[in-house]
Motif scaffolding. Structure first.
Motif, PDB file in Angstrom:
ATOM      1  N   MET A   1      38.013  36.308  38.259  1.00 56.33           N
ATOM      2  CA  MET A   1      38.384  37.375  39.182  1.00 56.33           C
ATOM      3  C   MET A   1      38.422  36.828  40.614  1.00 56.33           C
ATOM      4  O   MET A   1      37.624  35.948  40.965  1.00 56.33           O
ATOM      5  N   PRO A   2      39.328  37.332  41.453  1.00 58.31           N
ATOM      6  CA  PRO A   2      39.402  36.873  42.848  1.00 58.31           C
ATOM      7  C   PRO A   2      38.123  37.247  43.602  1.00 58.31           C
ATOM      8  O   PRO A   2      37.805  38.424  43.744  1.00 58.31           O
ATOM      9  N   LYS A   3      37.393  36.246  44.082  1.00 59.22           N
ATOM     10  CA  LYS A   3      36.089  36.497  44.689  1.00 59.22           C
ATOM     11  C   LYS A   3      36.184  37.386  45.924  1.00 59.22           C
ATOM     12  O   LYS A   3      35.317  38.240  46.159  1.00 59.22           O
ATOM     13  N   GLU A   4      37.231  37.179  46.733  1.00 58.89           N
ATOM     14  CA  GLU A   4      37.343  37.958  47.963  1.00 58.89           C
ATOM     15  C   GLU A   4      37.512  39.445  47.655  1.00 58.89           C
ATOM     16  O   GLU A   4      36.908  40.305  48.302  1.00 58.89           O
ATOM     17  N   SER A   5      38.331  39.751  46.662  1.00 61.08           N
ATOM     18  CA  SER A   5      38.546  41.147  46.283  1.00 61.08           C
ATOM     19  C   SER A   5      37.292  41.749  45.664  1.00 61.08           C
ATOM     20  O   SER A   5      36.971  42.917  45.904  1.00 61.08           O
TER      21      SER A   5
END
Length: 430
Positions: free
Chosen positions: A45-49
């Motif tokens: 999963m995209p860490k920033e999101s």
């Protein structure tokens, strides 16, 4: 307005006390904004999101708990639940993270349903205490294994399955330093001990781990990569028994037990019951659904809320303070991005050790209670599957009670859960 909304005088508290209690709770659980993106990032999963989703669901769920139920209880994506999501469901079963979010959404909807019709308390009452304790302990052992792996302290070995890693490596050394720092600070009752430990190791990583500073403040990253990405049909295709049932059971014991425990500490129980329990459970259920839509694993009530209660928090104003602070965290995304896995490993290991403390509540003198509990707790780390551990435990409990002529002691809900897991193992496989 605050007096009318939160009934401060009735609860023998004031605005200053409530806000200080909120700050205390926040400091003890803000580590989740660093740990959750790290764990879910391992699942692709995209860490920033995920960072943004973590802050938003923690703020939203906690605010609802404060405004709707008027309890000093904070919420955020749950430790253990995020590990099950990433390592057991996505990496272990090969289910896409979008489908895993769909499973979280379904489990949240089930929670809302069973809460509204009054079944949630009945299910909790029907599960033997030894099994409830065993699930918590097993989650702790599972978290401990993940923590030691992320720190490089435990590594794979073909002959013995696992072995000690190279403890001369900077990552392992820094993780050990961070762990001892967290334990010592916690023992000295320093607020935010876990957060301080994470920050300490992150700072050391700039000097000894080749980490690079990327700034402190910025506008929040985009949440679009995870927002509304849940795949409900994919979750249903993956199998309700395999994923949703385990999410449901773990969330059930985790959230309900935490709510009761913190309420007991705050003196909010009337004749052993929470007078606004249903509202609290609905807030909890709604947060699970909202979190899956935003893009994070299951949200739950946090036991760290007890620290705020200890500081005098008695109303929802404490929770509202926590919610405001989580919203402010949206602007420190660069700081979250530089936290390496071995910096969050000490926090995971510390939380795991605390979860093991429940072992003393198992009835060790009764083998029909203690053996299923042990099977459950040991099954999770040794199969690297929370689902299999719970399945083996419930089946063992039902079988042993039946073989020893004590089948009447088993509540109907246990027979149902054991039968579902047995069916899954026989006809679907592990």
């Amino acid at each position: 307005m605050l007096e009318r909304l939160f009934k401060l005088s009735e609860n023998k508290t004031n605005i200053r006390t409530e806000m200080m209690a909120g700050l205390t709770t926040f400091l003890t659980m803000v580590y989740i904004i660093f740990v959750n993106p790290s764990i879910l990032g391992d699942a692709g999963m995209p860490k920033e999101s995920v960072f943004v989703a973590t802050c938003l669901v923690a703020a939203g769920g906690t605010a609802i708990m404060g405004l709707y139920a008027n309890y000093p209880i904070a919420m955020a994506p749950g430790m253990g639940l995020n590990a099950y999501f990433a390592y057991a469901v996505v990496l272990g079963m090969g289910i896409p993270w979008q489908a895993a979010l769909g499973a979280v959404f379904i489990s949240g909807c089930l929670f809302i349903l069973v809460t509204m019709v009054g079944l949630r308390a009945m299910i909790v009452d029907g599960i033997p205490r030894s099994m409830r304790v065993a699930i918590t302990v097993g989650l702790g052992m599972f978290l401990a294994l993940i923590a030691l792996k992320n720190a490089g302290i435990v590594v794979a070995n073909e002959a013995t399955l696992v072995k000690a890693g190279d403890l001369h490596q900077p990552a392992a050394i820094m993780a050990i330093v961070g762990f001892f720092a967290i334990v010592a600070l916690d023992r000295l009752r320093v607020r935010g001990a876990i957060l301080i430990g994470i920050v300490l190791v992150t700072v050391l990583s700039f000097f000894f781990g080749g980490n690079t500073y990327q700034g402190l403040f910025s506008l929040p990253p985009s949440i679009e990569p995870t927002l509304f990405q849940l795949d409900i049909p994919g979750a249903l295709a993956a199998g309700i028994l395999n994923v949703v049932l385990v999410f449901f059971l773990v969330e059930l014991f985790d959230a309900t037990g935490t709510l009761m425990g913190v309420a007991r500490r705050a003196g909010l129980l009337v004749e052993g019951k929470m007078d606004r329990m249903n509202k609290a459970l609905l807030a909890d259920s709604g947060a699970i659904v909202a979190g899956s839509v935003l893009g994070t694993s299951s949200t739950t009530a946090y036991l760290e809320s007890a620290s705020g209660v200890q500081a005098g928090g008695r109303t929802g104003l404490t929770a509202l303070t926590v919610a405001a602070l989580f919203l402010a965290c949206l602007f420190i995304a660069p700081l979250a991005a530089v936290v390496p896995p071995y910096a969050t490993a000490p926090a995971l290991l510390f939380v795991a050790c605390l979860m093991l403390s429940d072992l003393g509540d198992v009835e060790w003198g009764d083998s029909t209670e203690s053996i299923p509990a042990a099977v459950t707790a040991l099954g999770m780390p040794f199969t690297y599957s929370i689902a299999e551990g719970i399945a083996f435990g419930f089946i063992s409990y039902a079988v042993l009670k039946l073989l020893t002529g004590r089948a009447r002691e088993v509540k109907p809900v246990v027979w149902v859960i054991a039968a579902l897991f047995a069916f899954k193992i026989v006809y679907v496989g592990t």
